[in-house]
Design an enzyme around this catalytic site. Sequence first.
Site, PDB file in Angstrom:
ATOM      1  N   GLU A  45       0.833  -1.206   0.000  1.00 53.07           N
ATOM      2  CA  GLU A  45       0.000   0.000   0.000  1.00 53.07           C
ATOM      3  C   GLU A  45       0.866   1.255   0.000  1.00 53.07           C
ATOM      4  OE1 GLU A  45      -3.740   1.827   2.537  1.00 53.07           O
ATOM      5  OE2 GLU A  45      -1.991   1.117   3.640  1.00 53.07           O
ATOM      6  N   LYS A 136      -8.608   4.417  -2.006  1.00 58.03           N
ATOM      7  CA  LYS A 136      -9.043   3.853  -0.719  1.00 58.03           C
ATOM      8  C   LYS A 136     -10.292   4.571  -0.212  1.00 58.03           C
ATOM      9  CE  LYS A 136      -7.062   2.456   3.746  1.00 58.03           C
ATOM     10  NZ  LYS A 136      -5.816   2.451   4.542  1.00 58.03           N
ATOM     11  N   CYS A 170      -5.370  -2.209   2.521  1.00 60.55           N
ATOM     12  CA  CYS A 170      -5.225  -2.228   3.978  1.00 60.55           C
ATOM     13  C   CYS A 170      -6.558  -2.523   4.681  1.00 60.55           C
ATOM     14  CB  CYS A 170      -4.604  -0.902   4.415  1.00 60.55           C
ATOM     15  SG  CYS A 170      -3.856  -0.905   6.053  1.00 60.55           S
TER      16      CYS A 170
END
Length: 316
Positions: A45, A136, A170
């Site tokens: 990430e 994200k 994540c």
Amino acid sequence: MENTLKIAMAQIAPVWLNKQETIKKVEQSINDAAKEQCELIVFGEGLIPGYPFWLALTGGAEWDKKVNKELHRHYVANSITIENGDLDSICQLAKEHKMAIYLGVIERPLDRGGHSVYASLVYINQKGEIKSVHRKLQPTYDERLTWSPGDGNGLQVHPLKQFTVGGLNCWENWMPLPRAALYGLGENLHIAVWPGSDHNTKDITRFIARESRSYVVSVSSLMSKSDFPRATPHLNQILQNAPETLANGGSCIAGPDGEWIMEPVLEKEGLIMQTIDFNRVYEERQNFDPVGHYSRPDVTKLSVNRERQSTVDFNS
């Protein structure tokens, strides 16, 4: 063999907050994976240019603090703007080696004005084409002090030999509904990217594999005190409160039965490679398929908005 896929997990440290030097490390990893005939390589990430570790080390929530503003400015200046061609050299390598790539970047997109950054997971196919950029959805805890929340546009899957591959960033992997969206698109190879550390990967990797009856590949980065470049702004203040190891890796693979194919690998920099067999997916879907024979869409159903969000719509 169409039913097998050779994967490289690039467990590497960034040249922290240095876009160009980190891109060089990414390119080297791709070239090394090509020598081993890998067909997919995955990076952690936000690897380019790195995770915002300073937020937890320099009082990141303190209002109007000069150190936070200057580090944020440096971070944004080293972020990736895809529209400007920042990933062109990586796309060219994907095409040259016929290798698919999942790459975590800090993106500064022009369609949101070009000043805010997002933790984005980019998929580049074996023709060197960027097929999705997943921003994200929800930055985690202190990440919200520097990253912006994304949208559903990148909730997409892609064909890769017999596999259907998708990915999340994540702690998005803990969000049931984004997972379900990917399952509904036919995902059977799930990519989970992390900034690092086995405390993130050791439980969720096997859980998603068992829930989805898919392969799950978790890829983490590394970061230690010695990985901070000397030219980093406010370096002394960052290092003063930093532990010796900030991210210890933990890259791993679970099979469709939820058992380990490769347990979390710690403190090892470089490529971690494994070949997976698609036939195992069909075997495990025999007794459970979360969006097929073991679902009830007449009772519960998910609605997903995949429009790319923007503050302004211009009508000519």
